[in-house]
Each structure stands twice: as C-alpha cells, then as structure tokens.
Design a protein around this motif. Structure first.
Motif, PDB file in Angstrom:
ATOM      1  N   TRP A 159       0.835  -1.205   0.000  1.00  0.00           N
ATOM      2  CA  TRP A 159       0.000   0.000   0.000  1.00  0.00           C
ATOM      3  C   TRP A 159       0.867   1.252   0.000  1.00  0.00           C
ATOM      4  O   TRP A 159       0.600   2.205  -0.728  1.00  0.00           O
ATOM      5  N   ASP A 160       1.931   1.255   0.809  1.00  0.00           N
ATOM      6  CA  ASP A 160       2.830   2.404   0.842  1.00  0.00           C
ATOM      7  C   ASP A 160       3.469   2.629  -0.521  1.00  0.00           C
ATOM      8  O   ASP A 160       3.663   3.780  -0.949  1.00  0.00           O
ATOM      9  N   ALA A 161       3.837   1.532  -1.197  1.00  0.00           N
ATOM     10  CA  ALA A 161       4.455   1.674  -2.521  1.00  0.00           C
ATOM     11  C   ALA A 161       3.477   2.305  -3.504  1.00  0.00           C
ATOM     12  O   ALA A 161       3.864   3.174  -4.308  1.00  0.00           O
ATOM     13  N   ARG A 162       2.204   1.884  -3.460  1.00  0.00           N
ATOM     14  CA  ARG A 162       1.206   2.487  -4.355  1.00  0.00           C
ATOM     15  C   ARG A 162       0.982   3.954  -4.000  1.00  0.00           C
ATOM     16  O   ARG A 162       0.868   4.806  -4.889  1.00  0.00           O
ATOM     17  N   GLU A 164       3.118   5.949  -2.551  1.00  0.00           N
ATOM     18  CA  GLU A 164       4.324   6.678  -2.945  1.00  0.00           C
ATOM     19  C   GLU A 164       4.334   6.956  -4.440  1.00  0.00           C
ATOM     20  O   GLU A 164       4.695   8.053  -4.881  1.00  0.00           O
ATOM     21  N   ALA A 165       3.917   5.964  -5.224  1.00  0.00           N
ATOM     22  CA  ALA A 165       3.851   6.159  -6.676  1.00  0.00           C
ATOM     23  C   ALA A 165       2.862   7.260  -7.034  1.00  0.00           C
ATOM     24  O   ALA A 165       3.103   8.053  -7.955  1.00  0.00           O
ATOM     25  N   LEU A 166       1.745   7.334  -6.288  1.00  0.00           N
ATOM     26  CA  LEU A 166       0.764   8.394  -6.533  1.00  0.00           C
ATOM     27  C   LEU A 166       1.346   9.766  -6.207  1.00  0.00           C
ATOM     28  O   LEU A 166       1.093  10.742  -6.916  1.00  0.00           O
ATOM     29  N   VAL A 167       2.131   9.853  -5.130  1.00  0.00           N
ATOM     30  CA  VAL A 167       2.743  11.129  -4.759  1.00  0.00           C
ATOM     31  C   VAL A 167       3.722  11.576  -5.834  1.00  0.00           C
ATOM     32  O   VAL A 167       3.708  12.735  -6.277  1.00  0.00           O
ATOM     33  N   VAL A 168       4.584  10.669  -6.280  1.00  0.00           N
ATOM     34  CA  VAL A 168       5.566  11.016  -7.310  1.00  0.00           C
ATOM     35  C   VAL A 168       4.863  11.400  -8.603  1.00  0.00           C
ATOM     36  O   VAL A 168       5.238  12.382  -9.266  1.00  0.00           O
ATOM     37  N   ASP A 169       3.827  10.649  -8.966  1.00  0.00           N
ATOM     38  CA  ASP A 169       3.071  10.985 -10.175  1.00  0.00           C
ATOM     39  C   ASP A 169       2.413  12.354 -10.034  1.00  0.00           C
ATOM     40  O   ASP A 169       2.366  13.133 -10.992  1.00  0.00           O
ATOM     41  N   GLY A 170       1.910  12.665  -8.830  1.00  0.00           N
ATOM     42  CA  GLY A 170       1.311  13.968  -8.604  1.00  0.00           C
ATOM     43  C   GLY A 170       2.315  15.090  -8.722  1.00  0.00           C
ATOM     44  O   GLY A 170       2.015  16.172  -9.258  1.00  0.00           O
ATOM     45  N   VAL A 171       3.547  14.870  -8.246  1.00  0.00           N
ATOM     46  CA  VAL A 171       4.600  15.877  -8.377  1.00  0.00           C
ATOM     47  C   VAL A 171       4.938  16.101  -9.844  1.00  0.00           C
ATOM     48  O   VAL A 171       5.089  17.238 -10.305  1.00  0.00           O
ATOM     49  N   GLU A 178      -2.788  19.867  -2.174  1.00  0.00           N
ATOM     50  CA  GLU A 178      -3.285  19.271  -0.939  1.00  0.00           C
ATOM     51  C   GLU A 178      -3.305  17.754  -1.009  1.00  0.00           C
ATOM     52  O   GLU A 178      -2.958  17.074  -0.050  1.00  0.00           O
ATOM     53  N   SER A 179      -3.728  17.212  -2.153  1.00  0.00           N
ATOM     54  CA  SER A 179      -3.779  15.754  -2.272  1.00  0.00           C
ATOM     55  C   SER A 179      -2.382  15.151  -2.213  1.00  0.00           C
ATOM     56  O   SER A 179      -2.162  14.117  -1.578  1.00  0.00           O
ATOM     57  N   VAL A 180      -1.426  15.802  -2.873  1.00  0.00           N
ATOM     58  CA  VAL A 180      -0.051  15.304  -2.858  1.00  0.00           C
ATOM     59  C   VAL A 180       0.532  15.394  -1.453  1.00  0.00           C
ATOM     60  O   VAL A 180       1.164  14.447  -0.955  1.00  0.00           O
ATOM     61  N   LEU A 181       0.317  16.525  -0.794  1.00  0.00           N
ATOM     62  CA  LEU A 181       0.891  16.725   0.531  1.00  0.00           C
ATOM     63  C   LEU A 181       0.289  15.781   1.560  1.00  0.00           C
ATOM     64  O   LEU A 181       0.997  15.274   2.438  1.00  0.00           O
ATOM     65  N   SER A 182      -1.007  15.532   1.480  1.00  0.00           N
ATOM     66  CA  SER A 182      -1.637  14.636   2.449  1.00  0.00           C
ATOM     67  C   SER A 182      -1.126  13.207   2.280  1.00  0.00           C
ATOM     68  O   SER A 182      -0.881  12.504   3.267  1.00  0.00           O
ATOM     69  N   ARG A 183      -0.947  12.792   1.045  1.00  0.00           N
ATOM     70  CA  ARG A 183      -0.405  11.442   0.811  1.00  0.00           C
ATOM     71  C   ARG A 183       1.047  11.349   1.256  1.00  0.00           C
ATOM     72  O   ARG A 183       1.463  10.345   1.851  1.00  0.00           O
ATOM     73  N   ALA A 184       1.821  12.404   0.975  1.00  0.00           N
ATOM     74  CA  ALA A 184       3.220  12.395   1.392  1.00  0.00           C
ATOM     75  C   ALA A 184       3.328  12.388   2.911  1.00  0.00           C
ATOM     76  O   ALA A 184       4.208  11.715   3.482  1.00  0.00           O
ATOM     77  N   ALA A 185       2.429  13.119   3.589  1.00  0.00           N
ATOM     78  CA  ALA A 185       2.437  13.129   5.053  1.00  0.00           C
ATOM     79  C   ALA A 185       2.151  11.745   5.605  1.00  0.00           C
ATOM     80  O   ALA A 185       2.716  11.342   6.630  1.00  0.00           O
ATOM     81  N   ALA A 186       1.273  10.992   4.931  1.00  0.00           N
ATOM     82  CA  ALA A 186       0.973   9.625   5.374  1.00  0.00           C
ATOM     83  C   ALA A 186       2.196   8.722   5.266  1.00  0.00           C
ATOM     84  O   ALA A 186       2.295   7.719   5.969  1.00  0.00           O
ATOM     85  N   LEU A 187       3.126   9.092   4.394  1.00  0.00           N
ATOM     86  CA  LEU A 187       4.359   8.320   4.226  1.00  0.00           C
ATOM     87  C   LEU A 187       5.480   8.829   5.116  1.00  0.00           C
ATOM     88  O   LEU A 187       6.604   8.327   5.044  1.00  0.00           O
ATOM     89  N   ALA A 219      19.662   5.733   2.335  1.00  0.00           N
ATOM     90  CA  ALA A 219      20.003   5.493   3.741  1.00  0.00           C
ATOM     91  C   ALA A 219      21.461   5.842   4.010  1.00  0.00           C
ATOM     92  O   ALA A 219      21.796   6.363   5.075  1.00  0.00           O
ATOM     93  N   ARG A 220      22.324   5.569   3.044  1.00  0.00           N
ATOM     94  CA  ARG A 220      23.747   5.867   3.239  1.00  0.00           C
ATOM     95  C   ARG A 220      24.004   7.360   3.341  1.00  0.00           C
ATOM     96  O   ARG A 220      24.879   7.795   4.092  1.00  0.00           O
ATOM     97  N   VAL A 221      23.279   8.147   2.575  1.00  0.00           N
ATOM     98  CA  VAL A 221      23.482   9.600   2.622  1.00  0.00           C
ATOM     99  C   VAL A 221      22.559  10.271   3.630  1.00  0.00           C
ATOM    100  O   VAL A 221      22.638  11.486   3.831  1.00  0.00           O
ATOM    101  N   GLY A 222      21.669   9.496   4.259  1.00  0.00           N
ATOM    102  CA  GLY A 222      20.809  10.040   5.298  1.00  0.00           C
ATOM    103  C   GLY A 222      19.749  11.000   4.795  1.00  0.00           C
ATOM    104  O   GLY A 222      19.438  11.986   5.475  1.00  0.00           O
ATOM    105  N   ARG A 223      19.173  10.727   3.629  1.00  0.00           N
ATOM    106  CA  ARG A 223      18.140  11.600   3.073  1.00  0.00           C
ATOM    107  C   ARG A 223      16.856  10.811   2.806  1.00  0.00           C
ATOM    108  O   ARG A 223      16.909   9.735   2.189  1.00  0.00           O
ATOM    109  N   PRO A 224      15.705  11.331   3.231  1.00  0.00           N
ATOM    110  CA  PRO A 224      14.428  10.706   2.839  1.00  0.00           C
ATOM    111  C   PRO A 224      14.200  10.882   1.348  1.00  0.00           C
ATOM    112  O   PRO A 224      14.575  11.908   0.765  1.00  0.00           O
ATOM    113  N   VAL A 225      13.597   9.886   0.721  1.00  0.00           N
ATOM    114  CA  VAL A 225      13.312   9.955  -0.705  1.00  0.00           C
ATOM    115  C   VAL A 225      11.920   9.399  -0.985  1.00  0.00           C
ATOM    116  O   VAL A 225      11.391   8.598  -0.216  1.00  0.00           O
ATOM    117  N   LEU A 226      11.350   9.843  -2.080  1.00  0.00           N
ATOM    118  CA  LEU A 226      10.150   9.262  -2.667  1.00  0.00           C
ATOM    119  C   LEU A 226      10.524   8.837  -4.068  1.00  0.00           C
ATOM    120  O   LEU A 226      11.224   9.574  -4.770  1.00  0.00           O
TER     121      LEU A 226
END
Length: 404
Positions: A159-162, A164-171, A178-187, A219-226
């Motif tokens: 579910w998280d992968a789906r 996340e794909a929606l957030v990236v597609d929205g970007v 609002e829809s993108v931000l709410s989904r990203a916040a859930a992640l 994880a090696r560079v310590g940055r969150p990613v989508l």
C-alpha cells in the motif's frame, strides 16, 4: 460420523478423555479471563491500553482458548484451526501493539494455562498430555501470529508503494497540492522539507530491485526519498538542500549510483514538496535534451542544460537564458555586450578581440570578468562560451518576435 473403538466409546485425543475435553470447553472463558487478569498484573503497558483495546485482547484470548479445545479434539487440523482462531488477531492487534508484545501476551497466556490445566486432568497421563498440548499449541499460535504480522507488513508495504507512486506521479503532473501533501504526510514526509527531483533510467526491470537500490543509497546519505518508476524512467524526489556545498554535490553523486546506465538529471531545489513540480518539469526537460551534450557530468543539473533544452524547444529554458544572461548583459551597457559578442566571434582569442575593439587586452579581460560576475558564465570557458552564445541568440530571436 465419529469413529468408535471395539467397546463403543470415542477414542481419546492426545490421551484425554471426553469428560476432560468437555470440562475444558466449559472453562475456556474462565481461562481466558484469568489470562487477561495476569496480563493486567504483570504487563505495565497493557494497563495503558484503552478499555476497548483490552476488551479486544480478551475476545481474542477467548477465541484462542476455545481453539485449544478444538485443537485437542483433532490435532491433524491443528494448523488450520490455530490460523482460523487467530485470523482476526493481527488485523486488530497490529494496530495497537508490536509483534514482540503480541508474543509476550501469548507467552503469558500459556503460563496461565499451564498453571490451571492440571486441575482438569483425571490422572498423571492426562496431566502430561495437557501440558504438552498447551506448549505445542502455544508454539503454533506464536508462529501463526508471526506469519500474520509478516503478511500485514507486506500488505502495508504494498500500500505504501502504491501511495508513494501516486505522490511522485502527482509531483510530475502538478496535481492539486493538498492531495499530494496529504499522501506524502501519510508516508512520513516532512512538508517543510526542500525537495529536488532526479530522473534517469531505472537500474532494473524488477521493481523490488529498484526500490532496494534507491533506498539503500538514500540510507547511506541520510536523506528521505520518494520514488516511482514511470515507464522507462526512474523519478526520485530527494528531501533537503542539494545545491551549494560540496557535501550536497557528493550526496547527489552517491544517489545517482542507484540509477541505471545513462544520464541522470537533477532539477532545481524547490522550497517544499508543494513546489516540486517545477523541479520535475525542468529535470524531465533536461533528460530529453541531455543527449545533445555527450560529455555531461552524472548527475547534471537541469540549469546546466539550458542551451540543449532551448534548442529542443523548451520555452522555460529560453526564458531563463534571457533573464539570466541576455538581459543582464544588455542592461550593463553596449560596451560589455559588444565585448562578449566580439570575443565569441573571434574564437576566444583575446588579442584578436582587443584589436577588433581597438582596446587594450586588459580591458577585454576586465569586461569579461564583469560579464562573468553578472551571468555566472565566463566566455573563456568552452562550455560557458556555448551557453553565452546560445543565450544571446535566443535573446535576439525573442526580440525580433516582439517577445522581449
């Protein structure tokens, strides 16, 4: 139909008589209540749970106690019975408590059963059979709970992968913020974090492999990613600053290793995820145009591809070339603009440019440094010379069309 032996009585299951099984069945509720009471007494975190959640644990424990009696009646169906008995447990418990806590509850319930089961035994043989049975049943319950938690984790991961794909597609598409931000916040994405979009080829056709490569590098560079794979391109949104310092450039270079062969383009850093659409637009434009610069670094910033993007028809690249290079040179005065144009036409030969302008070579050097201060491009550098030439050409064309 129940099988009978030669004397007409039902055979014993696990060495237990029918009376013992009936007594256990009647007492299953009492055993479950005693187990929950022990949980309240021995587990401090259990008392902090809301009343409805504790009631849910009691219901599940009662189901497990009844399942134990059924398991004793027919051990051949043990796995099916225990799985069925606890089918609802992970769906509820996984929202409240961890797997470790769930195993702790099972262990404590088994201890209570061990203490109280001997009173139901008619003899030492039945006593031993009951103790052995509850230990085996508890082991199977623990395995069933672990499997169910694993399945729940896989479902959440899918579910998280789906999502996340929606957030990236929205970007990428520039959907409603609002829809993108709410989904990203859930992640777990920080809405105030800066965002940069990287695009390139995926390292594999296998989605789990792609996710592993990107996640491990992040994880090696310590940055969150989508991240999301869109056809033949991999789109990664990186949190935090990516411009300015050498450490930021090293971070981008490290992340680019997670991409497949071919160029990797990074868009400009946006102030937040809500503004990351422009970063995606410029990164994708750069990916389409980077073929025009075979020697481009990896990764390359989209702003470094302005000439190629302008030649491929990117109106935003044309605007940036005008605003950042052509207009500042023109507004600085005719002498500065003429010097840059003459230097470029002379093939970068300082003395030839000076003779053409009837000025000293040091004057040419001074004017070129001043132009570099205004535009960030020095005409003596081959790549910068190309950018300046394309920018001035784009500016002339825009002026001739009345666009500037």
């Amino acid at each position: 139909m129940t099988q009978t032996n030669s004397r007409g009585r039902s055979p014993k299951r696990h060495g237990l008589s029918a009376k013992t099984l009936r007594d256990l069945e009647r007492a299953s509720g009492r055993l479950a209540t005693a187990s929950v009471a022990a949980m309240e007494e021995r587990l401090p975190w259990f008392n902090r749970m809301p009343a409805d959640q504790r009631a849910g644990v009691l219901l599940i424990t009662q189901t497990g106690a009844a399942g134990f009696v059924g398991w004793l009646r027919d051990s051949k169906e043990a796995l099916n019975l225990t799985t069925e008995a606890f089918r609802g447990a992970p769906q509820e418990l996984s929202r409240w408590i961890s797997l470790r806590q769930t195993v702790g509850l099972v262990r404590l319930a088994i201890e209570v059963f061990e203490e109280q089961l001997p009173e139901f035994a008619a003899n030492e043989t039945e006593r031993a059979a009951l103790i052995e049975g509850i230990l085996r049943y508890g082991r199977e319950i623990a395995f069933a709970a672990a499997n169910s938690y694993a399945a729940a984790a896989e479902a959440r991961g899918a579910w998280d992968a789906r999502l996340e794909a929606l957030v990236v597609d929205g970007v990428v598409r520039g959907d409603a913020e609002e829809s993108v931000l709410s989904r990203a916040a859930a992640l777990g994405w920080d809405p105030a974090a800066k965002a940069t979009v990287l695009v390139g080829n995926p390292p594999s056709d296998d989605p789990p492999t792609v996710v592993f490569e990107v996640r491990s590098r992040a994880a090696r560079v310590g940055r969150p990613v989508l991240l999301g794979v869109q056809g033949s391109r991999l789109v990664v949104v990186v949190a935090g600053p990516t411009e300015g310092t050498a450490k930021d450039r090293e971070m981008l270079a490290s992340l680019s290793v997670a991409f497949g062969e071919g160029p990797v383009v990074a868009g400009p850093t946006a102030a937040s995820l809500a503004e990351a659409h422009q970063s995606a637009v410029e990164a994708l434009s750069g990916l389409r145009a980077v073929v025009g610069w075979p020697a481009a670094p990896r990764p390359v910033r989209s702003v470094e591809l302005l000439p190629e993007r302008a030649l491929s028809g990117d109106a935003e690249a044309e605007r940036l070339l005008i605003d950042e290079i052509a207009r500042p040179l023109e507004e600085a005065g005719p002498a500065l603009l003429l010097t840059v144009e003459t230097y470029l036409e002379s093939g970068g030969v300082l003395e030839t440019c000076a003779r053409t302008l009837f000025v000293h070579p040091n004057t040419v050097r001074y004017r070129l440094r001043k132009a570099a201060d205004l535009t960030g491009r020095h005409a003596a550098e081959p790549r910068d010379a190309l950018v300046l030439r394309i920018a001035l050409t784009v500016g002339r064309l825009a002026r001739s069309r009345g666009l500037w």
